[in-house]
Scaffold this motif. Structure first.
Motif, PDB file in Angstrom:
ATOM      1  N   ARG A 133      25.759  48.920  43.250  1.00 51.75           N
ATOM      2  CA  ARG A 133      26.577  48.425  42.439  1.00 51.75           C
ATOM      3  C   ARG A 133      26.787  46.878  42.961  1.00 51.75           C
ATOM      4  N   ILE A 134      27.013  47.045  44.207  1.00 50.22           N
ATOM      5  CA  ILE A 134      27.326  45.743  44.832  1.00 50.22           C
ATOM      6  C   ILE A 134      25.925  44.614  44.892  1.00 50.22           C
ATOM      7  N   LYS A 181      23.615  44.802  42.630  1.00 54.07           N
ATOM      8  CA  LYS A 181      23.386  44.098  41.417  1.00 54.07           C
ATOM      9  C   LYS A 181      24.445  43.208  40.936  1.00 54.07           C
ATOM     10  N   LYS A 182      25.708  43.321  41.524  1.00 51.11           N
ATOM     11  CA  LYS A 182      26.797  42.483  41.109  1.00 51.11           C
ATOM     12  C   LYS A 182      26.459  41.085  41.874  1.00 51.11           C
ATOM     13  N   GLN A 194      25.907  37.387  39.947  1.00 52.81           N
ATOM     14  CA  GLN A 194      26.866  36.258  40.225  1.00 52.81           C
ATOM     15  C   GLN A 194      25.922  34.932  40.909  1.00 52.81           C
ATOM     16  N   GLN A 208      33.583  35.182  45.602  1.00 56.60           N
ATOM     17  CA  GLN A 208      33.198  36.841  45.020  1.00 56.60           C
ATOM     18  C   GLN A 208      31.918  37.244  45.536  1.00 56.60           C
ATOM     19  N   ALA A 227      31.560  40.479  48.053  1.00 58.46           N
ATOM     20  CA  ALA A 227      30.786  41.355  47.887  1.00 58.46           C
ATOM     21  C   ALA A 227      29.748  41.627  48.997  1.00 58.46           C
TER      22      ALA A 227
END
Length: 582
Positions: A316-317, A319-320, A324, A405, A409
């Motif tokens: 998840r991280i 991909k985030k 971003q 962000q 992350a």
């Protein structure tokens, strides 16, 4: 390595020497493993029985295992029927991988009631069975009904029967005439190794290959290449040693010292890159080979939920961060929007209404080219300029926020990697419980199904003694790392950590003294060994504990320091194990 009938026979002979010993305790540290503690007038020992599909075995053991808070049903039944029972005999059945331990026990009325603990060491079909004096099954690990097997069922209340016989001969009883008859009727083009394993039960492929290699120096030799009298003579010598309990335990090691196989003969067919090490007993041999593998497997099973949670969080991280980062790339156009707004503003006097674009001189380019700027014909040129200014301001602000962000992350990703590292060092349920609580406290409770905060034991980090007599503590997870750094550490102690990688906090207690260079090196090696660093020449930071600070509100295990020295070391696992205090 197959735990074949020969190995099992040798192990059961060692267990049989414990006659008259009584059962003191019975534990079940994992779903498929039983440990029976025995005591006699002269010594205490333990029998380990593992019926898992990966590392099934039975042997005397010196290893200790952490037990679950609540004993499983099989363990409770074994305690009910066998606690205080006396071991009277231990043997194998018909050269099968079936081990039987007979106990003299007592029933509820106080009368003697012999019991049989039967262990089937057969890969994924392994099992543990408790039967009464009539061989009627009282309890078992893996029930087998008609839906699983039509050939053989194992259920409570049924009489125990051996697995269906294979169409093979028992090596312990085969005669020379039978051996020659089989040889003469076998295909000459058959591999000699295949001949041994196909016609004689309970012999591992590695043993068969070694028999052939000892005669031809080639494990792929055909049966026609091996003279039958010579083959029988070597075969008979090995089987006789097993039959008469004269076989010796050997561990085959790779060039780097990693255990490869164990056997009752040296396995020379692996060549010069391997070596054979003789052990004092078959149980010690099996303990040495399986202890770490078995522990790793048990931890892997019990930590599957944590591993899944961490893997999902990592994905998840990652991909985030990728999304971003792509959005930040789009924000690089912010200056283009500002320039277009400036150019429109500078040319307001010449822009005619009702146009979809304006053509102006780009004075931001030294060549002063003409450029076309898209505009909305429904609004005024000044409003179009304001729209571009707003886009510029929005992207400028978005870039700052996205950078923030992405930084957060990446910090979370680094934390996830430290928990992965802690998971690789976990040695029991206590360590796993501390990791679960840490994840819960770190905000992962919503992803941990049916989890509630549990009271955990006080952290127990690894403990070592250096050559100079200094005590060294090493954390196995972030909870223990924080305990070492914030609770155990005093200002004059020395603190170690691998450089720029996840790893353990390591603390050398000094009591105001100045340790020797060797003590520093050993402590740095411990920090390098218990980290994500690999290979040789691993860089380790070290500093006085007073320079290490934990920021308020930071993630577990996170610290900062600005004053430090660095050392490059190559950890020696054997030396580190010798320094450890159990």
């Amino acid at each position: 390595m197959a735990f074949d009938a020969g190995i099992l026979r040798c192990v059961m002979h060692e267990i049989d020497t414990l006659k008259e010993s009584r059962i003191e305790k019975i534990h079940q540290p994992s779903n498929d493993e039983i440990i029976i503690a025995l005591h006699s007038a002269t010594k205490k020992t333990k029998i380990l029985i593992n019926a898992g599909s990966n590392y099934p075995r039975i042997n005397l053991t010196e290893t200790t295992s952490e037990n679950p808070p609540k004993a499983p049903n099989l363990c409770m039944l074994l305690r009910k029927h066998l606690n205080g029972a006396k071991l009277t005999s231990a043997y194998t059945m018909e050269y099968e991988r079936v081990a039987v331990i007979e106990f003299e026990a007592y029933d509820e009325m106080g009368f003697k009631a012999p019991k049989y603990l039967i262990s089937e060491i057969m890969g994924k079909y392994s099992n543990i069975i408790l039967a009464d004096q009539n061989k009627k099954i009282i309890a078992l690990l893996k029930p087998i009904d008609f839906s699983i097997s039509l050939q053989r069922q194992l259920l409570v209340g049924m009489k125990y029967e051996l697995p269906p016989k294979q169409d093979k001969l028992n090596p312990l009883t085969v005669t020379e005439k039978e051996f020659f008859n089989i040889y003469d009727n076998a295909s000459a083009q058959m591999k000699a190794e295949k001949f041994i394993t196909s016609y004689f039960q309970g012999i591992a492929s590695s043993t068969a290959r070694e028999i052939v290699f000892s005669l031809t120096n080639d494990i792929d030799s055909l049966l026609l290449d091996v003279e039958k009298q010579t083959l029988y003579r070597v075969f008979l010598k090995i089987i006789s040693n097993i039959k008469e309990f004269k076989a010796k335990p050997y561990l085959t090691l790779d060039a780097d010292g990693t255990p490869r196989e164990f056997s009752y003969i040296p396995l020379n067919h692996y060549g010069n890159q391997c070596s054979a090490e003789e052990y004092e007993s078959f149980s010690a041999l099996i303990d040495a080979y399986y202890s770490k593998k078995g522990t790793d497997e048990r931890i892997r099973q019990k930590s599957a939920d944590i591993f899944k949670l961490l893997t999902n969080a990592e994905n998840r991280i990652v991909k985030k961060i990728a999304i971003q980062t792509e959005e930040i790339g789009e924000c690089e156009k912010a200056d283009e929007y500002r320039q277009m707004a400036d150019l429109i503003t500078a040319n307001l006097y010449s822009i005619k209404s009702g146009r979809d674009f304006v053509q102006v001189v780009n004075y931001y380019d030294e060549n002063m080219p003409l450029v076309n700027i898209p505009i909305d014909s429904k609004i005024s040129p000044q409003q179009n300029a304001q729209r571009y200014y707003k886009r510029y301001a929005k992207m400028k602000k978005a870039k700052i926020e996205l950078s923030k962000q992405i930084g957060l992350a990446r910090e979370e990703l680094e934390y996830i990697h430290t928990v992965f590292d802690a998971l690789s060092k976990a040695e029991g349920e206590t360590d796993l419980s501390q990791i679960r609580n840490e994840l819960y406290q770190s905000g992962y409770a919503s992803r941990m199904k049916n989890y509630s905060v549990q009271k955990t034991q006080a952290p127990k980090p690894l403990k070592f003694i250096t050559s100079g007599g200094y005590t060294v503590y090493c954390g196995k997870n972030n909870t223990q790392n924080d305990y070492i750094t914030t609770k155990l550490a005093e200002k004059t102690d020395w603190w170690f950590h691998v450089k720029n990688l996840p790893g353990s906090h390591v603390l050398m207690k000094c009591k105001g003294e100045e340790p020797s260079e060797k003590d520093f090196t050993e402590s740095a090696e411990i920090a390098a060994f218990y980290s994500k660093g690999e290979g040789n020449n691993i860089e380790v930071d070290y500093t006085l504990a007073k320079h290490v600070k934990k920021p308020a509100g930071s993630k577990p295990g996170f610290v900062i320091y600005h004053v430090n020295w660095s050392a490059v070391v190559t950890p020696n696992e054997k030396r580190i194990r010798e320094m450890q205090i159990k």
